[in-house]
Design a protein around this motif. Structure first.
Motif, PDB file in Angstrom:
ATOM      1  N   ASP A   1       7.868  37.693  73.513  1.00  0.00           N
ATOM      2  CA  ASP A   1       8.216  36.879  72.455  1.00  0.00           C
ATOM      3  C   ASP A   1       9.881  37.823  71.930  1.00  0.00           C
ATOM      4  N   LYS A   2      10.648  38.016  72.471  1.00  0.00           N
ATOM      5  CA  LYS A   2      11.993  38.304  72.306  1.00  0.00           C
ATOM      6  C   LYS A   2      11.621  39.111  70.958  1.00  0.00           C
ATOM      7  N   THR A   3      11.082  40.255  70.253  1.00  0.00           N
ATOM      8  CA  THR A   3      11.344  40.551  69.240  1.00  0.00           C
ATOM      9  C   THR A   3      10.913  42.139  69.199  1.00  0.00           C
ATOM     10  N   VAL A   4      11.501  43.162  68.241  1.00  0.00           N
ATOM     11  CA  VAL A   4      12.571  44.217  67.977  1.00  0.00           C
ATOM     12  C   VAL A   4      11.788  45.080  66.725  1.00  0.00           C
ATOM     13  N   TYR A   5      11.384  46.065  66.871  1.00  0.00           N
ATOM     14  CA  TYR A   5      10.401  46.462  65.720  1.00  0.00           C
ATOM     15  C   TYR A   5      11.256  47.657  65.506  1.00  0.00           C
ATOM     16  N   ILE A   6      11.554  48.561  64.191  1.00  0.00           N
ATOM     17  CA  ILE A   6      11.733  49.184  64.809  1.00  0.00           C
ATOM     18  C   ILE A   6      11.072  50.420  63.357  1.00  0.00           C
ATOM     19  N   GLY A   7      11.205  52.022  63.430  1.00  0.00           N
ATOM     20  CA  GLY A   7      10.183  52.098  62.910  1.00  0.00           C
ATOM     21  C   GLY A   7      10.704  54.070  62.708  1.00  0.00           C
ATOM     22  N   LYS A   8       9.893  55.025  62.679  1.00  0.00           N
ATOM     23  CA  LYS A   8      10.270  56.512  62.103  1.00  0.00           C
ATOM     24  C   LYS A   8       8.443  56.628  62.753  1.00  0.00           C
TER      25      LYS A   8
ATOM     26  N   SER B   1       1.238  60.948  67.949  1.00  0.00           N
ATOM     27  CA  SER B   1       0.523  59.944  67.579  1.00  0.00           C
ATOM     28  C   SER B   1       0.721  58.902  66.310  1.00  0.00           C
ATOM     29  N   ARG B   2       1.978  58.586  66.565  1.00  0.00           N
ATOM     30  CA  ARG B   2       2.198  57.223  65.803  1.00  0.00           C
ATOM     31  C   ARG B   2       2.340  55.803  66.352  1.00  0.00           C
ATOM     32  N   ILE B   3       2.896  56.693  68.209  1.00  0.00           N
ATOM     33  CA  ILE B   3       3.161  55.096  68.950  1.00  0.00           C
ATOM     34  C   ILE B   3       2.068  55.065  70.791  1.00  0.00           C
ATOM     35  N   LYS B   4       1.750  54.145  70.935  1.00  0.00           N
ATOM     36  CA  LYS B   4       0.675  54.130  72.171  1.00  0.00           C
ATOM     37  C   LYS B   4       1.199  52.920  72.487  1.00  0.00           C
ATOM     38  N   LYS B   5       0.873  52.879  74.048  1.00  0.00           N
ATOM     39  CA  LYS B   5       0.387  51.279  75.177  1.00  0.00           C
ATOM     40  C   LYS B   5      -0.997  51.187  74.205  1.00  0.00           C
TER      41      LYS B   5
ATOM     42  N   MET C   1      12.734  52.580  73.263  1.00  0.00           N
ATOM     43  CA  MET C   1      13.987  53.225  72.719  1.00  0.00           C
ATOM     44  C   MET C   1      13.341  54.619  71.629  1.00  0.00           C
ATOM     45  N   TYR C   2      13.904  55.799  72.168  1.00  0.00           N
ATOM     46  CA  TYR C   2      13.825  57.263  71.524  1.00  0.00           C
ATOM     47  C   TYR C   2      15.280  57.598  70.923  1.00  0.00           C
ATOM     48  N   PHE C   3      14.906  57.700  69.362  1.00  0.00           N
ATOM     49  CA  PHE C   3      16.017  58.773  69.075  1.00  0.00           C
ATOM     50  C   PHE C   3      15.370  60.123  67.930  1.00  0.00           C
ATOM     51  N   GLU C   4      15.557  61.472  69.020  1.00  0.00           N
ATOM     52  CA  GLU C   4      14.701  62.763  68.278  1.00  0.00           C
ATOM     53  C   GLU C   4      15.909  63.422  67.699  1.00  0.00           C
ATOM     54  N   LEU C   5      15.586  63.266  66.392  1.00  0.00           N
ATOM     55  CA  LEU C   5      16.696  64.650  65.138  1.00  0.00           C
ATOM     56  C   LEU C   5      16.514  65.794  65.486  1.00  0.00           C
ATOM     57  N   ASN C   6      17.663  66.480  65.008  1.00  0.00           N
ATOM     58  CA  ASN C   6      17.239  67.745  64.846  1.00  0.00           C
ATOM     59  C   ASN C   6      16.435  68.260  63.914  1.00  0.00           C
ATOM     60  N   PRO C   7      15.640  69.141  64.138  1.00  0.00           N
ATOM     61  CA  PRO C   7      14.596  69.260  62.692  1.00  0.00           C
ATOM     62  C   PRO C   7      15.383  70.082  61.294  1.00  0.00           C
TER      63      PRO C   7
ATOM     64  N   TYR D   1      18.078  67.985  59.933  1.00  0.00           N
ATOM     65  CA  TYR D   1      18.451  67.355  59.389  1.00  0.00           C
ATOM     66  C   TYR D   1      16.969  65.340  59.144  1.00  0.00           C
ATOM     67  N   SER D   2      15.677  66.069  59.335  1.00  0.00           N
ATOM     68  CA  SER D   2      14.576  65.780  59.679  1.00  0.00           C
ATOM     69  C   SER D   2      14.162  64.767  58.187  1.00  0.00           C
ATOM     70  N   TYR D   3      15.031  65.974  57.152  1.00  0.00           N
ATOM     71  CA  TYR D   3      15.565  64.601  55.752  1.00  0.00           C
ATOM     72  C   TYR D   3      16.167  64.122  55.986  1.00  0.00           C
ATOM     73  N   LEU D   4      16.271  63.048  57.090  1.00  0.00           N
ATOM     74  CA  LEU D   4      17.561  61.786  56.885  1.00  0.00           C
ATOM     75  C   LEU D   4      16.579  60.777  57.853  1.00  0.00           C
ATOM     76  N   LEU D   5      15.280  61.314  58.172  1.00  0.00           N
ATOM     77  CA  LEU D   5      14.736  60.785  58.943  1.00  0.00           C
ATOM     78  C   LEU D   5      14.068  58.937  58.196  1.00  0.00           C
ATOM     79  N   GLU D   6      14.093  59.320  57.238  1.00  0.00           N
ATOM     80  CA  GLU D   6      13.471  57.355  56.271  1.00  0.00           C
ATOM     81  C   GLU D   6      15.307  57.021  56.246  1.00  0.00           C
ATOM     82  N   ASP D   7      16.164  57.288  56.167  1.00  0.00           N
ATOM     83  CA  ASP D   7      17.466  57.548  55.665  1.00  0.00           C
ATOM     84  C   ASP D   7      17.837  56.514  56.686  1.00  0.00           C
ATOM     85  N   ILE D   8      17.867  57.040  58.101  1.00  0.00           N
ATOM     86  CA  ILE D   8      18.141  55.890  59.339  1.00  0.00           C
ATOM     87  C   ILE D   8      17.335  55.253  59.438  1.00  0.00           C
ATOM     88  N   GLU D   9      16.498  55.528  59.743  1.00  0.00           N
ATOM     89  CA  GLU D   9      15.373  53.872  60.274  1.00  0.00           C
ATOM     90  C   GLU D   9      15.439  53.186  59.125  1.00  0.00           C
TER      91      GLU D   9
END
Length: 126
Positions: free
Chosen positions: A44-51, A57-61, A76-82, A84-92
């Motif tokens: 489909d040539k589509t991309v989804y970005i999430g947190k 519990s969020r992502i499954k095949k 792909m994934y990017f794992e934040l240092n705990p 900085y977990s308060y930045l998760l939504e801002d980074i998304e």
């Protein structure tokens, strides 16, 4: 002696993908937490970005996201240092806005270039 007063740099990201992983490998990363993820549907040539607070519990095949077909095949994934977990939504939000600015998109952000790749997120937090 020059570095005695310098603070040690704390990394925002503990780990991140250095390549696109195949969907069959998603289970290998199920225990990761504080994740920004990118899902790609090659046909489909589509991309989804999430947190995800907990990746497994969020992502499954075989499960899609709003705007993304369940048959997506790469991630792909990017794992934040705990610390900085308060930045998760801002980074998304930053990632969605950035990607939307360089591809067609469903979040009503005017893109700078014309491309056949389309961002399929429909929601964008302000």
């Amino acid at each position: 002696w020059k570095n005695k007063d310098k603070k040690k740099k704390i990394d925002i990201f503990l780990d991140y993908s250095r390549k696109w992983h195949d969907v069959k490998d998603v289970v290998k990363f199920k225990n990761r937490s504080n994740i920004i993820y990118l899902l790609h549907h090659s046909i489909d040539k589509t991309v989804y970005i999430g947190k995800a607070n907990h990746f497994g519990s969020r992502i499954k095949k075989g499960e899609g996201r709003i705007g993304l077909d369940k048959n997506w095949d790469k991630f792909m994934y990017f794992e934040l240092n705990p610390d900085y977990s308060y930045l998760l939504e801002d980074i998304e939000t930053f990632a969605i806005r950035f990607m939307a600015s360089v591809m067609t998109n469903d979040v009503k952000v005017k893109s700078l270039i014309d491309t056949k790749l389309k961002l399929v997120n429909k929601q964008l937090k302000h």
